[in-house]
Design a protein around this motif. Sequence first.
Motif, PDB file in Angstrom:
ATOM      1  N   PRO A 100      27.790  35.056  31.444  1.00 33.80           N
ATOM      2  CA  PRO A 100      29.092  35.258  32.084  1.00 33.80           C
ATOM      3  C   PRO A 100      29.197  36.674  32.655  1.00 33.80           C
ATOM      4  O   PRO A 100      28.704  37.633  32.056  1.00 33.80           O
ATOM      5  CB  PRO A 100      30.096  35.051  30.955  1.00 33.80           C
ATOM      6  CG  PRO A 100      29.348  34.332  29.889  1.00 33.80           C
ATOM      7  CD  PRO A 100      27.919  34.766  30.026  1.00 33.80           C
ATOM      8  N   LEU A 101      29.838  36.787  33.799  1.00 32.18           N
ATOM      9  CA  LEU A 101      29.923  38.058  34.516  1.00 32.18           C
ATOM     10  C   LEU A 101      31.367  38.381  34.864  1.00 32.18           C
ATOM     11  O   LEU A 101      32.238  37.521  34.797  1.00 32.18           O
ATOM     12  CB  LEU A 101      29.093  37.964  35.805  1.00 32.18           C
ATOM     13  CG  LEU A 101      27.636  37.549  35.615  1.00 32.18           C
ATOM     14  CD1 LEU A 101      27.012  37.169  36.935  1.00 32.18           C
ATOM     15  CD2 LEU A 101      26.859  38.650  34.938  1.00 32.18           C
ATOM     16  N   THR A 102      31.595  39.601  35.271  1.00 29.69           N
ATOM     17  CA  THR A 102      32.924  40.006  35.723  1.00 29.69           C
ATOM     18  C   THR A 102      32.927  40.112  37.244  1.00 29.69           C
ATOM     19  O   THR A 102      31.882  40.329  37.873  1.00 29.69           O
ATOM     20  CB  THR A 102      33.335  41.361  35.128  1.00 29.69           C
ATOM     21  OG1 THR A 102      32.502  42.385  35.686  1.00 29.69           O
ATOM     22  CG2 THR A 102      33.240  41.360  33.600  1.00 29.69           C
ATOM     23  N   LEU A 103      34.110  40.006  37.818  1.00 33.11           N
ATOM     24  CA  LEU A 103      34.223  40.184  39.268  1.00 33.11           C
ATOM     25  C   LEU A 103      33.865  41.609  39.679  1.00 33.11           C
ATOM     26  O   LEU A 103      33.325  41.817  40.770  1.00 33.11           O
ATOM     27  CB  LEU A 103      35.634  39.834  39.740  1.00 33.11           C
ATOM     28  CG  LEU A 103      35.955  38.353  39.807  1.00 33.11           C
ATOM     29  CD1 LEU A 103      37.421  38.133  40.178  1.00 33.11           C
ATOM     30  CD2 LEU A 103      35.039  37.638  40.787  1.00 33.11           C
TER      31      LEU A 103
ATOM     32  N   GLU B 236      39.091  43.034  44.970  1.00 33.03           N
ATOM     33  CA  GLU B 236      39.945  43.883  44.150  1.00 33.03           C
ATOM     34  C   GLU B 236      41.192  43.125  43.710  1.00 33.03           C
ATOM     35  O   GLU B 236      41.616  43.206  42.550  1.00 33.03           O
ATOM     36  CB  GLU B 236      40.336  45.163  44.917  1.00 33.03           C
ATOM     37  CG  GLU B 236      39.186  46.104  45.163  1.00 33.03           C
ATOM     38  CD  GLU B 236      38.259  45.654  46.305  1.00 33.03           C
ATOM     39  OE1 GLU B 236      38.671  44.829  47.161  1.00 33.03           O
ATOM     40  OE2 GLU B 236      37.110  46.115  46.325  1.00 33.03           O
ATOM     41  N   HIS B 237      41.788  42.359  44.628  1.00 35.16           N
ATOM     42  CA  HIS B 237      42.971  41.591  44.265  1.00 35.16           C
ATOM     43  C   HIS B 237      42.622  40.404  43.361  1.00 35.16           C
ATOM     44  O   HIS B 237      43.402  40.049  42.470  1.00 35.16           O
ATOM     45  CB  HIS B 237      43.709  41.118  45.513  1.00 35.16           C
ATOM     46  CG  HIS B 237      44.459  42.224  46.183  1.00 35.16           C
ATOM     47  ND1 HIS B 237      44.893  42.145  47.482  1.00 35.16           N
ATOM     48  CD2 HIS B 237      44.863  43.441  45.736  1.00 35.16           C
ATOM     49  CE1 HIS B 237      45.523  43.256  47.812  1.00 35.16           C
ATOM     50  NE2 HIS B 237      45.511  44.055  46.759  1.00 35.16           N
ATOM     51  N   TRP B 238      41.462  39.815  43.563  1.00 36.00           N
ATOM     52  CA  TRP B 238      41.030  38.724  42.677  1.00 36.00           C
ATOM     53  C   TRP B 238      40.785  39.248  41.259  1.00 36.00           C
ATOM     54  O   TRP B 238      41.068  38.556  40.279  1.00 36.00           O
ATOM     55  CB  TRP B 238      39.783  38.032  43.225  1.00 36.00           C
ATOM     56  CG  TRP B 238      40.093  37.085  44.340  1.00 36.00           C
ATOM     57  CD1 TRP B 238      39.803  37.244  45.663  1.00 36.00           C
ATOM     58  CD2 TRP B 238      40.757  35.825  44.225  1.00 36.00           C
ATOM     59  NE1 TRP B 238      40.254  36.163  46.380  1.00 36.00           N
ATOM     60  CE2 TRP B 238      40.841  35.281  45.516  1.00 36.00           C
ATOM     61  CE3 TRP B 238      41.303  35.107  43.166  1.00 36.00           C
ATOM     62  CZ2 TRP B 238      41.440  34.041  45.776  1.00 36.00           C
ATOM     63  CZ3 TRP B 238      41.897  33.881  43.416  1.00 36.00           C
ATOM     64  CH2 TRP B 238      41.970  33.369  44.705  1.00 36.00           C
ATOM     65  N   ILE B 239      40.282  40.471  41.151  1.00 35.86           N
ATOM     66  CA  ILE B 239      40.085  41.082  39.828  1.00 35.86           C
ATOM     67  C   ILE B 239      41.437  41.190  39.121  1.00 35.86           C
ATOM     68  O   ILE B 239      41.566  40.828  37.947  1.00 35.86           O
ATOM     69  CB  ILE B 239      39.392  42.460  39.952  1.00 35.86           C
ATOM     70  CG1 ILE B 239      37.931  42.273  40.378  1.00 35.86           C
ATOM     71  CG2 ILE B 239      39.486  43.241  38.649  1.00 35.86           C
ATOM     72  CD1 ILE B 239      37.236  43.563  40.812  1.00 35.86           C
TER      73      ILE B 239
END
Length: 163
Positions: A94-97, A138-141
Amino acid sequence: HHMADPWVGLTRVASLMKPGGIAYLGLYSAAARKEITALRQAPGYPGPECSDGEARLYRKSLLDGQDGARFAQSKDFYSLSEFRDLVLHASEQPLTLADIATNLERLGLTFLGFTLDADGEAKYAAAYPDERFPGTLEHWIALEAANPHVFDAMYRFWVRKAP
């Protein structure tokens, strides 16, 4: 998302893309899979090599447990093969945005947008009504921080290699 190092795979894909070429990627969200990741450390986790009977018993124990309602929401919970992929996979990263954004920039790839269900798109539109879809990473994060399960299936998105 099942490679030991997804960035090695993505680096290879990017190296094969023509300038201006596009690719469709699927990577697991660390936020959305937090509960699944925690299961691997919990007592009673049978591991990826368990028998079908052990997997069924484990699935039942999850349904009967305190997080049962949460797991029951996943369409992947109900067939044995999908359950194995969801909970008992041998290798999952699993990863982060934020990690994805950093690596896309490193590889000269531009984010083109996610493939989402209508609920995910509606949440983004409500949070950023003046922004045109697909929005910015950035907004999806920020949206994922407020809605950790918006990417339950996985991050599925398009990228373009710089011309």
